[in-house]
Design a protein around this motif. Structure first.
Motif, PDB file in Angstrom:
ATOM      1  N   THR A  39       0.832  -1.177   0.000  1.00 17.07           N
ATOM      2  CA  THR A  39       0.000   0.000   0.000  1.00 17.07           C
ATOM      3  C   THR A  39       0.873   1.235   0.000  1.00 17.07           C
ATOM      4  O   THR A  39       1.847   1.318   0.735  1.00 17.07           O
ATOM      5  N   ALA A  40       0.537   2.209  -0.814  1.00 13.60           N
ATOM      6  CA  ALA A  40       1.297   3.451  -0.852  1.00 13.60           C
ATOM      7  C   ALA A  40       1.118   4.179   0.474  1.00 13.60           C
ATOM      8  O   ALA A  40       0.159   3.964   1.204  1.00 13.60           O
ATOM      9  N   GLU A  41       2.046   5.078   0.798  1.00 16.91           N
ATOM     10  CA  GLU A  41       1.954   5.807   2.043  1.00 16.91           C
ATOM     11  C   GLU A  41       0.693   6.652   2.064  1.00 16.91           C
ATOM     12  O   GLU A  41       0.323   7.307   1.106  1.00 16.91           O
ATOM     13  N   LEU A  42       0.023   6.634   3.217  1.00 14.00           N
ATOM     14  CA  LEU A  42      -1.227   7.342   3.400  1.00 14.00           C
ATOM     15  C   LEU A  42      -1.123   8.240   4.620  1.00 14.00           C
ATOM     16  O   LEU A  42      -0.308   8.002   5.504  1.00 14.00           O
ATOM     17  N   PRO A  43      -1.991   9.250   4.722  1.00 11.62           N
ATOM     18  CA  PRO A  43      -2.009  10.040   5.946  1.00 11.62           C
ATOM     19  C   PRO A  43      -2.329   9.133   7.128  1.00 11.62           C
ATOM     20  O   PRO A  43      -3.181   8.253   7.028  1.00 11.62           O
ATOM     21  N   ALA A  44      -1.642   9.322   8.243  1.00 12.79           N
ATOM     22  CA  ALA A  44      -1.867   8.472   9.411  1.00 12.79           C
ATOM     23  C   ALA A  44      -3.278   8.674   9.924  1.00 12.79           C
ATOM     24  O   ALA A  44      -3.694   9.797  10.194  1.00 12.79           O
ATOM     25  N   PRO A  45      -4.069   7.599  10.065  1.00 15.53           N
ATOM     26  CA  PRO A  45      -5.425   7.748  10.577  1.00 15.53           C
ATOM     27  C   PRO A  45      -5.403   8.106  12.052  1.00 15.53           C
ATOM     28  O   PRO A  45      -4.458   7.807  12.774  1.00 15.53           O
ATOM     29  N   SER A  46      -6.449   8.754  12.533  1.00 16.20           N
ATOM     30  CA  SER A  46      -6.541   9.075  13.946  1.00 16.20           C
ATOM     31  C   SER A  46      -6.789   7.791  14.726  1.00 16.20           C
ATOM     32  O   SER A  46      -7.310   6.819  14.190  1.00 16.20           O
ATOM     33  N   PRO A  47      -6.438   7.779  16.028  1.00 17.54           N
ATOM     34  CA  PRO A  47      -6.667   6.568  16.821  1.00 17.54           C
ATOM     35  C   PRO A  47      -8.124   6.119  16.799  1.00 17.54           C
ATOM     36  O   PRO A  47      -8.417   4.931  16.737  1.00 17.54           O
ATOM     37  N   SER A  48      -9.062   7.074  16.867  1.00 15.29           N
ATOM     38  CA  SER A  48     -10.472   6.699  16.898  1.00 15.29           C
ATOM     39  C   SER A  48     -10.912   6.094  15.576  1.00 15.29           C
ATOM     40  O   SER A  48     -11.633   5.087  15.546  1.00 15.29           O
ATOM     41  N   SER A  49     -10.478   6.680  14.457  1.00 13.46           N
ATOM     42  CA  SER A  49     -10.875   6.129  13.164  1.00 13.46           C
ATOM     43  C   SER A  49     -10.225   4.775  12.917  1.00 13.46           C
ATOM     44  O   SER A  49     -10.820   3.889  12.311  1.00 13.46           O
ATOM     45  N   THR A  50      -8.999   4.595  13.406  1.00 11.14           N
ATOM     46  CA  THR A  50      -8.330   3.307  13.284  1.00 11.14           C
ATOM     47  C   THR A  50      -9.089   2.232  14.054  1.00 11.14           C
ATOM     48  O   THR A  50      -9.340   1.132  13.548  1.00 11.14           O
ATOM     49  N   ALA A  51      -9.455   2.533  15.292  1.00 13.26           N
ATOM     50  CA  ALA A  51     -10.179   1.574  16.118  1.00 13.26           C
ATOM     51  C   ALA A  51     -11.536   1.242  15.515  1.00 13.26           C
ATOM     52  O   ALA A  51     -11.950   0.069  15.493  1.00 13.26           O
ATOM     53  N   ASP A  52     -12.241   2.247  15.024  1.00 17.55           N
ATOM     54  CA  ASP A  52     -13.555   2.016  14.424  1.00 17.55           C
ATOM     55  C   ASP A  52     -13.442   1.138  13.182  1.00 17.55           C
ATOM     56  O   ASP A  52     -14.250   0.229  12.970  1.00 17.55           O
ATOM     57  N   CYS A  53     -12.444   1.414  12.358  1.00 15.93           N
ATOM     58  CA  CYS A  53     -12.244   0.630  11.144  1.00 15.93           C
ATOM     59  C   CYS A  53     -11.900  -0.810  11.504  1.00 15.93           C
ATOM     60  O   CYS A  53     -12.454  -1.757  10.929  1.00 15.93           O
ATOM     61  N   ALA A  54     -10.998  -0.991  12.469  1.00 13.09           N
ATOM     62  CA  ALA A  54     -10.601  -2.341  12.872  1.00 13.09           C
ATOM     63  C   ALA A  54     -11.800  -3.121  13.398  1.00 13.09           C
ATOM     64  O   ALA A  54     -11.983  -4.302  13.082  1.00 13.09           O
ATOM     65  N   ALA A  55     -12.634  -2.467  14.209  1.00 17.80           N
ATOM     66  CA  ALA A  55     -13.813  -3.134  14.756  1.00 17.80           C
ATOM     67  C   ALA A  55     -14.760  -3.568  13.644  1.00 17.80           C
ATOM     68  O   ALA A  55     -15.337  -4.666  13.692  1.00 17.80           O
TER      69      ALA A  55
END
Length: 395
Positions: A39-55
């Motif tokens: 995957t190409a480099e992307l803007p770092a997601p926020s902790p909340s958006s990362t957790a929501d996506c993972a869930a």
């Protein structure tokens, strides 16, 4: 990991797309092309958006797929393709390249890409033990010798950050996204080389918690800034033991307490944002007199690391396969006991362990709803690191 097994092991997480800035003075680090399929480099997601996506991702997984995320299985670095069948059969979430390699970057990049092609939509964590000194898995023409941690600890912070960023960028170039480093263990000066797993091989940054903590934070920031996730090890510290957990039973630390100054480097690495922490396979009677090793202790994994230190990231075991320290527990139950204690990723250096560990985790989750919830919780933590690394996405 303890060196005897860990020197052989590399966990490569391919296709990382972490987009944290790393600087060398005022200069940007060199940019490497993404490996095939990465995957190409992307803007770092926020902790909340990362957790929501993972869930969200984990909610859509089968139990078998969730269990697969909780395993990191070793395969020879010289023949990574050996693991392709296991990756597909067991839905493995992580691969760990074992041994030593003098291959060039192009050869390794191609091998990692083949592994990733065998994974599902949530891609593999592939990791390496690239500490330096004798614990350096990749030593080919594109991977110059890295000094021991003792010698790294003699560098000023600016130089340490620049060098770490360069070493990490070479890993990222081939698809590595998880390094089983840095070592956060403090080896007291009076013990030194009498400490078999760490001091004997100069794997520690120093003998005093404060300076080691500073070095650990610098390494975590620089490596993750270059796109490779880090692993603090070996919690709550292997610097005082007199036995190597890879080759012997009976490794024991009778001094470490919950407010021990030697925990400072772990606190520092956690504050710096390390994606992972690896548990020790020694015993700590003052922390949990009933647990044979820290990895099987709920008081240490959950009570101390998660609740007291506040760490909510991915927790790995040290080797639960060939290591002598855990030989008293039946193989299939080692992963179960680790996850029950609060751990997330059971690591073994042996490819043959994938089946027994998978079967035990599945059987326990099917029989125990509370354990099935723990599996889902750990899978979510693992997938969150993959969202952070560009290995999984909700888009």
């Amino acid at each position: 990991m303890g060196w005897t097994a860990a020197a052989a092991v590399v966990v490569l997480v391919a296709g990382v797309g972490i987009a944290y800035a790393v600087t060398r003075g005022n200069e940007a680090p060199p940019r490497h092309p993404a490996p095939p399929g990465a995957t190409a480099e992307l803007p770092a997601p926020s902790p909340s958006s990362t957790a929501d996506c993972a869930a969200t991702i984990v909610q859509g997984m089968s139990l078998e797929e969730r269990v697969g995320q909780l395993l990191m299985i070793g395969t020879p670095v010289g023949s990574p393709g050996d693991a392709i069948g296991a990756v597909q059969k067991y839905h493995l979430g992580g691969i760990f390249l074992a041994g030593r390699s003098t291959a060039d970057a192009a050869t390794l990049r191609q091998a990692v890409s083949r592994l990733q092609a065998a994974a599902g939509k949530v891609r593999l964590h592939v990791a390496v033990d690239q500490e330096g000194g004798q614990v350096q898995t990749l030593k080919g023409p594109d991977f110059p010798a890295i000094p021991t941690a003792v010698n790294q600890g003699k560098l000023d912070q600016r130089t340490l950050a620049a060098d770490t960023g360069e070493w990490a960028s070479r890993l990222k170039d081939i698809g590595v996204t998880l390094d089983l480093a840095p070592v956060a263990d403090v080896v007291p000066a009076e013990i030194g080389t009498a400490n078999p797993p760490i001091g004997k091989f100069q794997r520690q940054y120093g003998s005093a918690p404060g300076p080691v903590a500073e070095d650990v934070a610098t390494v975590v920031t620089a490596a993750q800034g270059a796109g490779v996730l880090t692993t603090l090890k070996h919690f709550p510290g292997l610097g005082r033991v007199r036995v190597n957990t890879d080759t012997s039973t009976g490794a024991r630390d009778d001094l470490t307490t919950a407010d021990d100054p030697a925990l400072e480097p772990f606190r520092s690495g956690i504050a710096a944002g390390s994606a992972a922490v690896m548990m020790s396979s020694a015993a700590y009677p003052k922390l949990d007199p009933d647990a044979p090793v820290a990895a099987f202790s709920e008081k240490i994994v959950t009570g101390l690391l998660r609740d007291q230190l506040g760490y909510q990231g991915m927790v790995l075991s040290d080797d639960l396969g060939a290591a002598k320290a855990v030989s008293g527990v039946p193989l299939a139950q080692r992963a179960v006991r680790f996850v029950r204690a609060g751990g997330d990723v059971a690591l073994t250096v042996r490819l043959s362990d994938a089946g027994p560990m998978t079967d035990a985790l599945l059987a326990t989750a099917k029989a125990d709803p509370a354990f099935a919830d723990r599996v889902a919780q750990s899978a979510t933590r693992v997938v969150a690191t993959k969202v952070r690394a560009g290995l999984a996405t909700c888009q």
